[in-house]
Every structure is written in C-alpha cells, then in structure tokens.
Design a protein around this motif. Structure first.
Motif, mmCIF file in Angstrom:
data_model
loop_
_atom_site.group_PDB
_atom_site.id
_atom_site.type_symbol
_atom_site.label_atom_id
_atom_site.label_comp_id
_atom_site.label_asym_id
_atom_site.label_seq_id
_atom_site.Cartn_x
_atom_site.Cartn_y
_atom_site.Cartn_z
ATOM 1 N N GLU A 192 0.805 -1.229 0.000
ATOM 2 C CA GLU A 192 0.000 0.000 0.000
ATOM 3 C C GLU A 192 0.836 1.276 0.000
ATOM 4 O OE1 GLU A 192 -0.279 -2.623 2.072
ATOM 5 O OE2 GLU A 192 -0.799 -1.969 4.118
ATOM 6 N N ASP A 193 2.157 1.138 0.115
ATOM 7 C CA ASP A 193 3.048 2.292 -0.013
ATOM 8 C C ASP A 193 3.362 2.603 -1.476
ATOM 9 O OD1 ASP A 193 4.826 1.063 2.839
ATOM 10 O OD2 ASP A 193 3.377 2.719 2.797
ATOM 11 N N THR A 194 2.919 1.749 -2.376
ATOM 12 C CA THR A 194 3.161 1.967 -3.799
ATOM 13 C C THR A 194 2.516 3.270 -4.255
ATOM 14 O OG1 THR A 194 3.325 -0.392 -4.296
ATOM 15 C CG2 THR A 194 2.703 1.072 -6.107
ATOM 16 N N ALA A 195 3.329 4.150 -4.838
ATOM 17 C CA ALA A 195 2.846 5.464 -5.256
ATOM 18 C C ALA A 195 3.970 6.218 -5.945
ATOM 19 C CB ALA A 195 2.356 6.272 -4.053
ATOM 20 N N MET A 196 3.595 7.339 -6.550
ATOM 21 C CA MET A 196 4.586 8.311 -6.982
ATOM 22 C C MET A 196 4.843 9.222 -5.794
ATOM 23 S SD MET A 196 6.410 9.251 -9.621
ATOM 24 C CE MET A 196 5.572 8.876 -11.172
ATOM 25 N N TYR A 197 6.098 9.387 -5.457
ATOM 26 C CA TYR A 197 6.465 10.212 -4.312
ATOM 27 C C TYR A 197 7.055 11.536 -4.792
ATOM 28 C CZ TYR A 197 5.642 6.445 -1.005
ATOM 29 O OH TYR A 197 5.050 5.472 -0.222
ATOM 30 N N TYR A 198 6.594 12.616 -4.149
ATOM 31 C CA TYR A 198 7.032 13.959 -4.502
ATOM 32 C C TYR A 198 7.593 14.674 -3.281
ATOM 33 C CZ TYR A 198 3.864 13.200 -8.458
ATOM 34 O OH TYR A 198 3.224 12.696 -9.574
ATOM 35 N N CYS A 199 8.640 15.453 -3.490
ATOM 36 C CA CYS A 199 9.066 16.357 -2.432
ATOM 37 C C CYS A 199 8.576 17.753 -2.778
ATOM 38 C CB CYS A 199 10.576 16.332 -2.234
ATOM 39 S SG CYS A 199 11.543 17.070 -3.556
ATOM 40 N N ALA A 200 8.438 18.565 -1.743
ATOM 41 C CA ALA A 200 7.910 19.910 -1.936
ATOM 42 C C ALA A 200 8.468 20.847 -0.884
ATOM 43 C CB ALA A 200 6.389 19.886 -1.864
ATOM 44 N N ARG A 201 8.480 22.145 -1.236
ATOM 45 C CA ARG A 201 8.953 23.181 -0.321
ATOM 46 C C ARG A 201 7.790 24.055 0.101
ATOM 47 N NH1 ARG A 201 12.010 28.621 -1.704
ATOM 48 N NH2 ARG A 201 9.828 29.256 -1.593
ATOM 49 N N ARG A 202 7.766 24.397 1.395
ATOM 50 C CA ARG A 202 6.717 25.248 1.926
ATOM 51 C C ARG A 202 6.743 26.610 1.247
ATOM 52 N NH1 ARG A 202 4.998 23.899 7.236
ATOM 53 N NH2 ARG A 202 3.549 25.631 7.271
ATOM 54 N N ALA A 203 5.560 27.178 1.097
ATOM 55 C CA ALA A 203 5.451 28.502 0.486
ATOM 56 C C ALA A 203 5.822 29.601 1.460
ATOM 57 C CB ALA A 203 4.032 28.719 -0.040
ATOM 58 N N THR A 204 5.575 29.368 2.748
ATOM 59 C CA THR A 204 5.754 30.421 3.739
ATOM 60 C C THR A 204 7.086 30.263 4.448
ATOM 61 O OG1 THR A 204 3.367 30.485 4.082
ATOM 62 C CG2 THR A 204 4.737 31.533 5.756
ATOM 63 N N TYR A 205 7.929 31.251 4.316
ATOM 64 C CA TYR A 205 9.252 31.210 4.946
ATOM 65 C C TYR A 205 9.137 31.118 6.457
ATOM 66 C CZ TYR A 205 13.824 32.877 6.480
ATOM 67 O OH TYR A 205 15.039 32.995 7.101
ATOM 68 N N TRP A 206 8.147 31.812 7.038
ATOM 69 C CA TRP A 206 8.088 31.941 8.477
ATOM 70 C C TRP A 206 7.372 30.785 9.174
ATOM 71 C CZ3 TRP A 206 11.482 35.145 10.005
ATOM 72 C CH2 TRP A 206 11.786 36.264 9.220
ATOM 73 N N ALA A 207 6.855 29.858 8.400
ATOM 74 C CA ALA A 207 6.181 28.717 9.003
ATOM 75 C C ALA A 207 7.199 27.838 9.718
ATOM 76 C CB ALA A 207 5.477 27.910 7.920
ATOM 77 N N LEU A 208 7.043 27.691 11.022
ATOM 78 C CA LEU A 208 8.047 27.014 11.830
ATOM 79 C C LEU A 208 7.817 25.513 11.917
ATOM 80 C CD1 LEU A 208 10.543 27.506 13.595
ATOM 81 C CD2 LEU A 208 9.018 27.726 15.549
ATOM 82 N N GLY A 209 6.566 25.116 12.084
ATOM 83 C CA GLY A 209 6.263 23.714 12.289
ATOM 84 C C GLY A 209 6.062 22.957 10.995
ATOM 85 N N PRO A 210 5.921 21.650 11.077
ATOM 86 C CA PRO A 210 5.673 20.830 9.886
ATOM 87 C C PRO A 210 4.218 20.923 9.429
ATOM 88 C CG PRO A 210 5.647 19.453 11.828
ATOM 89 C CD PRO A 210 6.010 20.839 12.289
ATOM 90 N N SER A 211 3.971 20.502 8.207
ATOM 91 C CA SER A 211 2.609 20.486 7.691
ATOM 92 C C SER A 211 2.465 19.401 6.645
ATOM 93 C CB SER A 211 2.242 21.830 7.070
ATOM 94 O OG SER A 211 0.980 21.738 6.420
ATOM 95 N N LEU A 212 1.367 18.679 6.702
ATOM 96 C CA LEU A 212 1.073 17.657 5.700
ATOM 97 C C LEU A 212 0.024 18.128 4.690
ATOM 98 C CD1 LEU A 212 1.007 14.468 7.968
ATOM 99 C CD2 LEU A 212 2.882 15.310 6.544
ATOM 100 N N ASN A 213 -0.274 19.429 4.715
ATOM 101 C CA ASN A 213 -1.274 19.991 3.805
ATOM 102 C C ASN A 213 -0.597 20.449 2.516
ATOM 103 O OD1 ASN A 213 -3.491 19.737 5.619
ATOM 104 N ND2 ASN A 213 -2.671 21.484 6.750
ATOM 105 N N SER A 214 -0.963 19.875 1.402
ATOM 106 C CA SER A 214 -0.288 20.173 0.141
ATOM 107 C C SER A 214 -0.468 21.625 -0.285
ATOM 108 C CB SER A 214 -0.789 19.244 -0.962
ATOM 109 O OG SER A 214 -2.177 19.417 -1.174
ATOM 110 N N TYR A 215 -1.554 22.274 0.120
ATOM 111 C CA TYR A 215 -1.783 23.646 -0.314
ATOM 112 C C TYR A 215 -0.812 24.622 0.327
ATOM 113 C CZ TYR A 215 -4.393 24.037 4.106
ATOM 114 O OH TYR A 215 -4.765 24.027 5.420
#
Length: 126
Positions: A88-111
């Motif tokens: 069930e881990d089968t997928a295309m995996y993508y890395c991404a960079r947060r849009a907000t420089y000042w965001a300190l914590g992690p986020s799992l929200n793609s937007y």
C-alpha cells in the motif's frame, strides 16, 4: 525558480527499504519547511512526512514508525528513509517546499507548498 529533483525510487518486495532523496541544486532549503507527498494510482495525493524550519517532524499515521524524514541543509538535500515497506506504499512520491518562509512547524497539507519535484516511483510487491 526553485527546482527540486527526487531520486531513489524503485521496486522492492514487501518488508524492504528505500531511501528517497530530494536535491535542490544551487538552493539552500534550510530556511524553509519541506515535505514528502505521495499519490497512488487512481487516488488523491496525500502528505506523508514533513519537517519544519525548526526540525520538528510530522507523519501520516500509516507510516509512523516506518518512515523517517531528515534533511542535510549544507547540501540542500531532503531525505525519506522508508523501512518495512508495504504494497500500500506503492505510489509516486514527490518532495515539496513550503510557500511560507516563516512557518516554523511541519505540515502535511499540500496547499501550503508551492514548489514541487517531478516525482519518483516507488513500487512494493507482496
């Protein structure tokens, strides 16, 4: 323009391991939060793991205890160590960079991410 390049995907049997890398040549990813996302065939994209500016991490429940996100700021590289892989881990995996420089914590929200790599395929067979 920030370019993110993933590598390390492949085909493994269930129980195996892979390490994904995400390089941002010529760009210091250190100040920004980063994340890994995946999209299985025919399904929506989901957040898998994220690391904030301060180093705190977050994981989707299905990978907790099996996946580890880390970063090497000096080399502008993000990693995702994946152990005990399941079909069930089968997928295309993508890395991404947060849009907000000042965001300190992690986020799992793609937007909350505005730069994305081209993806690397992970296939886990039973």
């Amino acid at each position: 323009q920030v370019q993110l390049v993933e590598s390390g995907g492949g085909s493994v049997q269930a129980g195996g391991s892979l390490r994904l890398s995400c390089a941002a040549p010529g760009y210091q990813s250190g100040p920004y939060g980063m994340g890994w996302f995946r999209q299985p065939p025919g399904k929506e994209r989901e957040g898998v793991a994220s690391i904030g500016r301060g180093g705190s991490t977050a994981y989707v429940d299905s990978v907790k205890g099996r996946f580890t996100i880390s970063r090497d700021n000096a080399n502008s590289t993000l990693y995702l160590q994946m152990n005990s892989l399941k079909p069930e881990d089968t997928a295309m995996y993508y890395c991404a960079r947060r849009a907000t420089y000042w965001a300190l914590g992690p986020s799992l929200n793609s937007y909350e991410y505005n730069y994305w790599g081209q993806g690397t395929q992970v296939t886990v067979s039973s």
